[in-house]
Design an enzyme around this catalytic site. Structure first.
Site, mmCIF file in Angstrom:
data_model
loop_
_atom_site.group_PDB
_atom_site.id
_atom_site.type_symbol
_atom_site.label_atom_id
_atom_site.label_comp_id
_atom_site.label_asym_id
_atom_site.label_seq_id
_atom_site.Cartn_x
_atom_site.Cartn_y
_atom_site.Cartn_z
ATOM 1 N N THR A 1 -18.491 4.465 -14.403
ATOM 2 C CA THR A 1 -19.560 5.273 -14.018
ATOM 3 C C THR A 1 -19.816 5.339 -12.619
ATOM 4 O OG1 THR A 1 -21.310 4.218 -14.845
ATOM 5 C CG2 THR A 1 -20.545 5.942 -16.279
ATOM 6 N N GLY B 1 -20.186 5.710 -8.907
ATOM 7 C CA GLY B 1 -20.118 6.815 -7.973
ATOM 8 C C GLY B 1 -20.707 8.046 -8.716
ATOM 9 N N THR B 2 -21.195 8.037 -9.924
ATOM 10 C CA THR B 2 -21.689 9.374 -10.457
ATOM 11 C C THR B 2 -22.671 10.028 -9.725
ATOM 12 O OG1 THR B 2 -22.964 8.185 -11.739
ATOM 13 C CG2 THR B 2 -21.051 8.648 -12.654
ATOM 14 N N GLY B 3 -23.519 9.218 -9.168
ATOM 15 C CA GLY B 3 -24.937 9.922 -8.471
ATOM 16 C C GLY B 3 -24.345 10.480 -7.179
ATOM 17 N N CYS B 4 -23.319 9.954 -6.276
ATOM 18 C CA CYS B 4 -22.825 10.553 -5.299
ATOM 19 C C CYS B 4 -22.143 11.785 -5.506
ATOM 20 C CB CYS B 4 -21.628 9.368 -4.412
ATOM 21 S SG CYS B 4 -22.556 7.950 -4.067
ATOM 22 N N LYS C 1 -32.363 13.154 -12.603
ATOM 23 C CA LYS C 1 -31.226 12.764 -13.295
ATOM 24 C C LYS C 1 -31.479 11.889 -14.507
ATOM 25 C CE LYS C 1 -29.209 11.152 -9.931
ATOM 26 N NZ LYS C 1 -28.387 10.677 -8.886
#
Length: 268
Positions: A204, A206-209, A173
């Site tokens: 932002t 929790g974007t990766g989860c 990412k």
């Protein structure tokens, strides 16, 4: 109905971890299940503390799911300790699930180390070879690949090094890079760039989860990796664009924006 299992930590504020994963599964019409690896006391400002689950209860949660319910995809998020990683790997080798998405959560947005540095090698050795796709951000990719990433060529080199560790696909990412949010998907031969506009918001959390769970959801629904990643990127872009200004710090993404919109529910 298709199903997805998240193996991750709980976020008491609801923006990341198990809570974000279940919301994302639900938003995609996938039945969500969970194995809790840790309980965190956190909010939009900071992680206050973490209580890891014992390896025994982690293993028993995994048994409980796989011995009863068919699992179409698995997402692995926060796993803090060596013994926890080892029991997860042991169970995955027994049940051999398909569509395993690994989000190597290392540090929270507030800077709290969510993965014991001593456990990184175990994660690489035990879980990466079982993964269908791994979704590190730039700092995580740097840690795993052992190189610094400053350019897109660096991203490609890191992706190749991570690919050689065992996963079928690597998605790095690019949110930490300057300019637009451009991600890199690598399949062992070709590097495909997925461009996306950077959204000007601090919310932002929790974007990766959410992205990794969206990928798992789409894989569970039968989409190929390219389409699963594209759909997941579109989903997270909307979730961030219409993120929620909750709390005093980094607010969460809006997991149900499309559902609210279709239902005529206005979210301020």
């Amino acid at each position: 109905m298709k199903t997805a299992l998240t193996i991750a930590g709980s976020d008491s504020s609801g923006g990341a971890g198990i809570q974000a994963d279940i919301k994302t599964f639900s938003a995609h019409g996938v039945f969500g299940m969970s194995v809790i690896t840790a309980v965190t006391a956190q909010n939009t400002q900071k992680v206050i503390d973490v209580q890891d689950m014992t390896p025994d209860i982690i293993g028993k949660q995994i048994d409980a799911i796989f011995q009863d319910i068919e699992v179409d995809a698995v997402k692995i998020g926060m796993v803090s300790q060596i013994k926890s990683i080892e029991i997860i790997a042991e169970k995955l080798n027994i049940y051999k699930p398909t569509n395993l998405v690994l989000d190597p959560v290392m540090v929270s947005k507030s800077g709290y180390k969510l993965l014991n540095p001593m456990a990184i090698d175990t994660l690489v050795k035990e879980i990466l070879p079982l993964s269908y796709v791994i979704t590190p951000n730039i700092p995580e990719a740097e840690e795993i690949a052992g190189i610094r990433i400053d350019t897109f060529k660096d991203m490609e080199w890191a992706a190749k090094r991570i690919y050689d560790m065992g996963p079928k696909y690597v998605l790095i990412k690019g949110g930490h890079m300057p300019g637009d949010a451009t991600d890199l998907l690598y399949d062992g031969k070709n590097a495909k760039y997925l461009e996306g506009k950077r959204i000007n918001t601090k919310n932002t959390h929790g974007t990766g989860c959410t992205l990794s769970s969206a990928i798992a959801s789409n894989l569970a629904l039968g989409f190929c990796i390219d389409e699963a990643v594209k759909k997941a990127k579109d989903y997270i872009t909307l979730a961030v664009k219409y993120s929620l200004s909750l709390g005093k710090g980094v607010g969460p993404t809006n997991h149900f924006y499309e559902l609210y919109r279709k239902a005529g529910i206005k979210i301020d």
